[in-house]
Design an enzyme around this catalytic site. Sequence first.
Site, PDB file in Angstrom:
ATOM      1  N   LYS A  91       0.832  -1.274  -0.157  1.00  0.00           N
ATOM      2  CA  LYS A  91      -0.089   0.009   0.205  1.00  0.00           C
ATOM      3  C   LYS A  91       0.917   1.325  -0.090  1.00  0.00           C
ATOM      4  O   LYS A  91       0.358   2.142  -0.651  1.00  0.00           O
ATOM      5  CB  LYS A  91      -0.998   0.047   1.064  1.00  0.00           C
ATOM      6  CG  LYS A  91      -2.204  -0.893   0.916  1.00  0.00           C
ATOM      7  CD  LYS A  91      -3.156  -1.129   2.228  1.00  0.00           C
ATOM      8  CE  LYS A  91      -4.124  -2.058   1.832  1.00  0.00           C
ATOM      9  NZ  LYS A  91      -5.329  -1.992   2.952  1.00  0.00           N
TER      10      LYS A  91
ATOM     11  N   GLU B  16      -1.936   7.215   7.823  1.00  0.00           N
ATOM     12  CA  GLU B  16      -2.436   8.315   7.110  1.00  0.00           C
ATOM     13  C   GLU B  16      -3.748   8.871   7.742  1.00  0.00           C
ATOM     14  O   GLU B  16      -3.918   8.351   8.944  1.00  0.00           O
ATOM     15  CB  GLU B  16      -3.054   7.545   5.676  1.00  0.00           C
ATOM     16  CG  GLU B  16      -4.058   6.619   5.818  1.00  0.00           C
ATOM     17  CD  GLU B  16      -4.559   5.872   4.367  1.00  0.00           C
ATOM     18  OE1 GLU B  16      -3.900   5.942   3.384  1.00  0.00           O
ATOM     19  OE2 GLU B  16      -5.823   5.347   4.761  1.00  0.00           O
TER      20      GLU B  16
ATOM     21  N   ARG C  57      -7.540  -7.705  -8.989  1.00  0.00           N
ATOM     22  CA  ARG C  57      -8.296  -8.969  -9.108  1.00  0.00           C
ATOM     23  C   ARG C  57      -9.506  -8.724  -9.290  1.00  0.00           C
ATOM     24  O   ARG C  57     -10.014  -7.565  -9.123  1.00  0.00           O
ATOM     25  CB  ARG C  57      -7.996  -9.816  -7.616  1.00  0.00           C
ATOM     26  CG  ARG C  57      -8.583  -8.992  -6.485  1.00  0.00           C
ATOM     27  CD  ARG C  57      -8.478  -9.772  -5.144  1.00  0.00           C
ATOM     28  NE  ARG C  57      -8.806  -9.219  -4.157  1.00  0.00           N
ATOM     29  CZ  ARG C  57      -9.681  -8.541  -3.670  1.00  0.00           C
ATOM     30  NH1 ARG C  57     -10.863  -8.939  -4.114  1.00  0.00           N
ATOM     31  NH2 ARG C  57      -9.631  -7.676  -2.652  1.00  0.00           N
TER      32      ARG C  57
END
Length: 471
Positions: free
Chosen positions: A115, A199, A290
């Site tokens: 990430k 974050e 995916r």
Amino acid sequence: MLRKVLIANRGEIAVRIVRACAEMGIRSVAIYTEPDRYALHVKRADESYSLGEDPLAGYLDPARIVNLALETGCDAIHPGYGFLSENDEFARLCEEKGIVFVGPRSSVIRSMGDKTQARNSMREAGVPVTPGSEGNLENIEEALTVAEEVGYPVMIKATSGGGGRGIRRCDSAAELRQQYPRVISEATKAFGSAHVFLEKCIVNPKHIEVQVLADSQGNVIHLYERDCSIQRRNQKLIEIAPSPQITPEQRAYIGNLAVKAAAAVGYENAGTIEFLLSGNKVYFMEMNTRVQVEHTITEQITGVDIVREQLRIAAGLPLSYRQEDISYRGFAFQFRINAEDPKNDFLPSFGRVTHYYAPGGPGVRVDTAIYTGYEIPPYFDSMCLKLICWALTWEEVIARGQRALDDMRLRGIKTTSTYYQHILAHEDFRAAKFDTSFVASHPELLNYSEKKHPNEIALALAAAIAAHMAA
Ligand code: ADP
Ligand code: ADP
Ligand code: MG
């Protein structure tokens, strides 16, 4: 075109892929572990092979699966979602052995699966990301410094996280000190990596994600967005397409942003870019490389068969559609019917499905691998059925969802289905005003009592007779 595909998955998504293969004249190969011997994907595929006694090991063994694909003459492997679908080593092994992996290149899986790396690629591409650490956090001091910079509340997140786990909100420095080691230990246990990043917490955002398709010729399109704000503990419960709470301008902006993001990383195949929306601000959150659980609702509103497109792209064919060919109509819901007891903190409720009656009628689709008499094994995800409803208007899709949930009979295990009826009945939901805080801020929706159907005894008797005759 591909001739034979091995499906490295189980459950409803394996059945979904078998169906696409069947329609395209592609032979399908299922794999299973012994607890899944009587599973539907094993029965529906053209061929199936056991990968041993252990419930999980076989589904998670890249070398064995790739070898089996070679031995059985498959040209490709479809990984579904979960399991090895975002395992770049698995994709790389396929590349090495000359088997087509139905998904992006292994290098893209690796960079998007991380990430922090994904955030950096997006920053470079000019896609807005949530303010936060540039890389993984070295220690708690760095975490505290970044948190001061971006301002509380903040989120600590596992860099390789997924499935809603490895995410904690911290409202103060004290909380951050407390949660920091917890996320690290959770990440190590669940994802085998101790890397975490931080974050800004976007307070009460909407989760808006965009379905993209990209082919090997460099064409990238989007199939509009899904609103997955109805979540419990960062896990999606009900998904909606398109979002009933964004403007046409926001829709166009987010769609184009997703295409830009996918193009920037040289994406190929189907993927999803997840964003958080707060007011008019959009932030990139992560990319899922995916097919997603909720791809179904995009199929309902656009008419595009996403798994079919995945297989075509994997075969090297160009996309069947240009962006201007894609339109959407009406609204679709997907209810994740989980084998869980909402009244007991959503505790998993595995066991035998004593009676199952599928809902039907106009605009109703069911993707599942259960059947009457099926024993839901305790080793896997608790989602046991996806109920998908489509209608032309918001009001109609709510009525249809209510009706279809009411139609369905699933006895023997506890499920989330009645709980969803209460969510649909809530005035804020009906007014299309909700964000990711909806479930947590309405605990009263769990105070229902299960409706007793008058024919329950008759159904139980019929199931008992059927089970007796099958034995
Ligand atoms: P979607 O993103 O398609 O909505 P989910 O987040 O529900 O799907 O994940 C689908 C399945 O994949 C779930 O079984 C989930 O536990 C699993 N999963 C997702 N990401 C990871 C990951 N990083 N590691 C392990 N399992 C994962
Ligand atoms: P996963 O890989 O497990 O799907 P995500 O990064 O997609 O994890 O986050 C899952 C959910 O957690 C989001 O849909 C959202 O509800 C919540 N979330 C994640 N990051 C933030 C954030 N910075 N601010 C607010 N909510 C967040
Ligand atoms: Mg996510």
